[in-house]
Scaffold this active site. Structure first.
Site, PDB file in Angstrom:
ATOM      1  N   ASP A 142      62.390 -47.331  64.958  1.00  0.00           N
ATOM      2  CA  ASP A 142      62.482 -46.923  66.066  1.00  0.00           C
ATOM      3  C   ASP A 142      62.055 -46.490  66.837  1.00  0.00           C
ATOM      4  O   ASP A 142      61.934 -46.418  68.151  1.00  0.00           O
ATOM      5  CB  ASP A 142      64.147 -47.557  66.369  1.00  0.00           C
ATOM      6  CG  ASP A 142      65.129 -48.445  65.149  1.00  0.00           C
ATOM      7  OD1 ASP A 142      64.236 -49.242  65.705  1.00  0.00           O
ATOM      8  OD2 ASP A 142      65.958 -48.338  64.862  1.00  0.00           O
ATOM      9  N   ASP A 300      61.414 -46.781  81.168  1.00  0.00           N
ATOM     10  CA  ASP A 300      60.881 -47.758  82.399  1.00  0.00           C
ATOM     11  C   ASP A 300      61.041 -48.375  83.026  1.00  0.00           C
ATOM     12  O   ASP A 300      61.326 -49.274  84.250  1.00  0.00           O
ATOM     13  CB  ASP A 300      59.068 -47.406  82.000  1.00  0.00           C
ATOM     14  CG  ASP A 300      58.046 -46.822  81.691  1.00  0.00           C
ATOM     15  OD1 ASP A 300      58.550 -45.646  82.516  1.00  0.00           O
ATOM     16  OD2 ASP A 300      57.383 -47.327  81.480  1.00  0.00           O
TER      17      ASP A 300
END
EC number: 2.7.1.20
Length: 345
Positions: A142, A300
């Site tokens: 991850d 983002d």
């Protein structure tokens, strides 16, 4: 923003139009590959980090492109965010504008093509002294360790691009501005010019603390911009979020018509927003761990979703809801990529 938290922009709601959202930053081509711990150790990388490439990382870029299953995606933090905002909005095209510097080369052409496909109005300063910048995303489980080789992105020149009348006109058309902290290492004077314009015209200027090294090593340019920041984003790599939020709230602010808002995401934990002395927690959307493919673009994407609601003059909690939705979509895919249309209401 008043206590009830109504529209973040004053006046009546306006229809969306071209160039309403302005972003400026480092356009990079992301090169992502799954690596192992040995690879990280070899180049002295932490599993979860964002750093600028140094000489010792040169070989990393050569090695990563030789790994099997390398993916190339248009990247760069700010460019990702405005692209996601445009995707969330869908129509009209070119609500989002983007400025940054690229090289006259194949990677630069890819970035131009990708921006066009995303319907972002990208205006790049093109030079041939440096090649288009790249960012190696080294994925382990991850985690993702990002190493940015700015190259051309570092060559942005205010007087050669931002100051040109045709470009400055695009800046003036915007109502919401967003620049990631990464650009502080490139052209702080460009950031200040845009931020000051936003503040003088009572428009919204947003910034992101981006990565720990920005507030550590680029404190001086950061503090020059801070008086103009209306909305500050940060993430879990920033130590002691509550404390920073409080300190940030107390920093001087040029445009007193707007209260400063600080928004911190914390991965799967609640997003924290402070407005004045009020701290509010917003839980993220549930997701099965098995559905998480790549957390690389989550921050983002959150900002992109947030900006898409902000440019439509929605209240803070609605902006955060849109941010959470976008992040939830992005982490199910490799790179900062998205399906054709959002399924968001």
């Amino acid at each position: 923003m008043s206590e009830e938290g109504p529209n973040m922009l004053t006046g009546r709601k306006t229809a969306l139009s071209e160039n309403m959202l302005f972003g400026m930053g480092n356009p990079l081509l992301d090169i992502s590959a799954v690596v192992d711990k040995d690879f990280l150790d070899k180049f002295g990388l932490k599993p979860n980090d964002q750093i600028l490439a140094e000489d010792r990382h040169k070989a990393l870029f050569e090695e990563i492109v030789k790994r099997n299953k390398v993916e190339y995606h248009a990247g760069g933090s700010t460019q990702n965010s405005v692209k996601i905002a445009q995707w969330m909005l869908q129509k009209p095209h070119k609500v989002a504008t983007f400025f940054g510097c690229i090289g006259k080369d194949r990677f630069g052409e890819i970035l131009k093509k990708k921006a066009e496909e995303a319907h972002v109005d990208a205006h790049y300063y093109e030079q041939n002294e440096e090649p288009t910048g790249t960012c190696a995303a080294c994925i382990t489980g991850d985690n993702r360790s990002l190493v940015a080789n700015l190259a051309a992105a570092n060559c942005y020149k205010k007087e050669k691009h931002l100051d040109l009348d045709s470009n400055w006109e695009l800046v003036k058309k915007a109502k919401v501005y967003y620049i990631a902290g990464f650009f502080l290492t490139v052209s702080p004077e460009s950031i200040v010019k845009v931020a000051r314009h936003a503040s003088d015209k009572n428009k919204i200027f947003c910034m992101n603390l981006s990565a720990p090294f920005i507030s550590q090593f680029f404190k001086e340019p950061l503090m020059k911009v801070m008086p103009y920041v209306d909305i500050l984003f940060g993430n879990e790599t920033t130590d002691d979020i509550a404390e920073i939020a409080k300190k940030t709230q107390n920093l001087p602010k040029e445009n007193t018509k707007r209260q400063r808002v600080v928004v911190f995401t914390q991965g799967k934990d609640d997003t924290v927003a402070t407005v004045g002395d009020r701290v509010t927690m917003f839980p993220v959307l549930d997701i099965d761990q098995n559905d998480i493919v790549d957390t690389n673009g989550a921050g983002d994407a959150f900002v992109g979703g947030f900006l898409s609601a902000l440019v439509q003059e929605h209240a803070l909690e609605e902006c955060i809801r849109a941010g959470h939705y976008a992040a939830n979509v992005i982490i199910r895919r490799v790179g900062c990529t998205f399906p054709e249309k959002p399924d968001y209401h």
